[in-house]
Design an enzyme around this catalytic site. Sequence first.
Site, PDB file in Angstrom:
ATOM      1  N   CYS A 130       0.861  -1.195   0.000  1.00 36.78           N
ATOM      2  CA  CYS A 130       0.000   0.000   0.000  1.00 36.78           C
ATOM      3  C   CYS A 130       0.891   1.238   0.000  1.00 36.78           C
ATOM      4  CB  CYS A 130      -0.878   0.051   1.242  1.00 36.78           C
ATOM      5  SG  CYS A 130      -1.737  -1.464   1.702  1.00 36.78           S
TER       6      CYS A 130
ATOM      7  N   CYS B  17       2.513   2.776  -3.260  1.00 36.02           N
ATOM      8  CA  CYS B  17       1.692   3.635  -4.125  1.00 36.02           C
ATOM      9  C   CYS B  17       1.200   4.881  -3.399  1.00 36.02           C
ATOM     10  CB  CYS B  17       0.490   2.864  -4.653  1.00 36.02           C
ATOM     11  SG  CYS B  17       0.950   1.554  -5.808  1.00 36.02           S
ATOM     12  N   HIS B  18       0.866   4.722  -2.128  1.00 34.20           N
ATOM     13  CA  HIS B  18       0.170   5.812  -1.434  1.00 34.20           C
ATOM     14  C   HIS B  18       1.061   6.651  -0.535  1.00 34.20           C
ATOM     15  CE1 HIS B  18      -3.914   4.823  -2.682  1.00 34.20           C
ATOM     16  NE2 HIS B  18      -3.702   3.555  -2.406  1.00 34.20           N
TER      17      HIS B  18
ATOM     18  N   CYS C  58      -8.564  -2.070  -3.690  1.00 35.42           N
ATOM     19  CA  CYS C  58      -7.138  -1.953  -4.011  1.00 35.42           C
ATOM     20  C   CYS C  58      -6.442  -3.296  -3.869  1.00 35.42           C
ATOM     21  CB  CYS C  58      -6.461  -0.913  -3.106  1.00 35.42           C
ATOM     22  SG  CYS C  58      -6.346   0.700  -3.890  1.00 35.42           S
TER      23      CYS C  58
ATOM     24  N   CYS D 271     -33.982   2.183  14.778  1.00 35.91           N
ATOM     25  CA  CYS D 271     -32.722   2.750  15.281  1.00 35.91           C
ATOM     26  C   CYS D 271     -33.042   4.047  16.025  1.00 35.91           C
ATOM     27  CB  CYS D 271     -31.760   3.083  14.139  1.00 35.91           C
ATOM     28  SG  CYS D 271     -31.562   1.854  12.852  1.00 35.91           S
TER      29      CYS D 271
ATOM     30  N   CYS E 229     -34.291   3.913  19.771  1.00 40.50           N
ATOM     31  CA  CYS E 229     -33.257   3.832  20.812  1.00 40.50           C
ATOM     32  C   CYS E 229     -32.317   5.038  20.790  1.00 40.50           C
ATOM     33  CB  CYS E 229     -32.453   2.542  20.667  1.00 40.50           C
ATOM     34  SG  CYS E 229     -33.357   1.105  21.310  1.00 40.50           S
ATOM     35  N   HIS E 230     -31.851   5.420  19.593  1.00 44.89           N
ATOM     36  CA  HIS E 230     -30.756   6.396  19.549  1.00 44.89           C
ATOM     37  C   HIS E 230     -31.200   7.854  19.483  1.00 44.89           C
ATOM     38  CE1 HIS E 230     -27.596   3.487  19.734  1.00 44.89           C
ATOM     39  NE2 HIS E 230     -28.151   2.775  18.778  1.00 44.89           N
TER      40      HIS E 230
ATOM     41  N   CYS F 295     -26.969  -4.300  16.595  1.00 49.54           N
ATOM     42  CA  CYS F 295     -28.181  -3.543  16.951  1.00 49.54           C
ATOM     43  C   CYS F 295     -29.413  -4.155  16.292  1.00 49.54           C
ATOM     44  CB  CYS F 295     -28.030  -2.062  16.577  1.00 49.54           C
ATOM     45  SG  CYS F 295     -26.947  -1.146  17.714  1.00 49.54           S
TER      46      CYS F 295
END
Length: 259
Positions: free
Chosen positions: A75, A78-79, A112, A175, A178-179, A220
């Site tokens: 990685c 290239c990066h 990649c 979701c 609860c949140h 969840c």
Amino acid sequence: MFPSTHTRRFLKRCLALGLALGLSISAGAAQSGLAYLGEELKALQADPFANPGLLWVDRGEALWQAPPAPGVPACASCHGAPERLREVIPTLPRWNPATQRLENLEGLIRQCQSERQHQAPAPFESEALLALTTRLAHGARGLPLSAVVVPEAAPALARGEAFFRERRGQLGLSCADCHERYNGARLRGDRVSEGMINGFPIYRLTWQTLGSRHRMFRWCNEAVRAEPYPFGAEPYLELELFLRHRGAGLPLETPAVRR
Ligand code: HEC
Ligand code: HEC
């Protein structure tokens, strides 16, 4: 295991009676799950030696530097340094106009691996994928999650929000129930946070390991006895997109520590 029958009855009763548990829907700015932790866990997350998630940062750094096989570019070849990708992290997941699909960090890493390194992409939730994801997100810590402004992403964003607000599972909880509605309430040992994604991957004591955003969504979903989706599934990418937008402005804090 979770939620217990007792908790379930409690939640149902709250819903039936329309009680808000004395807590209002958060009207102010979004708050990180960090704000909902006890002092001990807050300190653990902040400790540059004791935060257990940092192990994956180190592993990720090693994987980033090492060629995956002889003659295959690393990685890093290239990066350069992982920090060179830091500006990208808060904009993920994002809409790719060329493929007409959403892509998140795990998806880009795997892409990649297969297209640039010609290797089998690391399986979802494998140590290698978690480590690389954590290393890259850690390099972007402090940067705020960015709002979704690309018009082409609007339909996916709307689907993500619909998923968030839809009741599901045998318990019939969304979701948002609860949140948003019950956020701040205690659910067994947990204090229910706003369900933000700025700390991921997170080290969760309950799991005794690190987990991705999609692992949390699955957990969840299972908590309300709903069928979870596979890692990387479209509905979870849309949900992730919506949560990025909903939490816009929150600084990234990978690797967060949670209960
Ligand atoms: C029955 C209540 C309940 C429902 C419904 C629920 N969650 Fe959660 N969620 C929890 C609890 C409990 C935790 C752990 C404590 C915390 O961090 O809020 C949690 C944690 C999270 C976190 C991690 C927050 C952080 O700061 O690390 C995210 C993200 C999240 N939930 C997203 C979702 C999404 C998306 C849905 C809908 C698919 C959902 N939750 C449905 C109870 C619920
Ligand atoms: C042979 C060169 C090469 C290798 C090796 C490589 N990449 Fe990439 N990567 C690219 C190119 C080219 C792009 C797309 C153009 C760009 O944005 O830089 C890209 C894009 C990305 C992106 C999205 C960046 C953005 O700006 O949108 C991520 C994240 C990423 N790579 C991670 C990795 C990881 C992790 C590894 C190692 C497992 C890796 N890459 C290995 C060439 C490579």
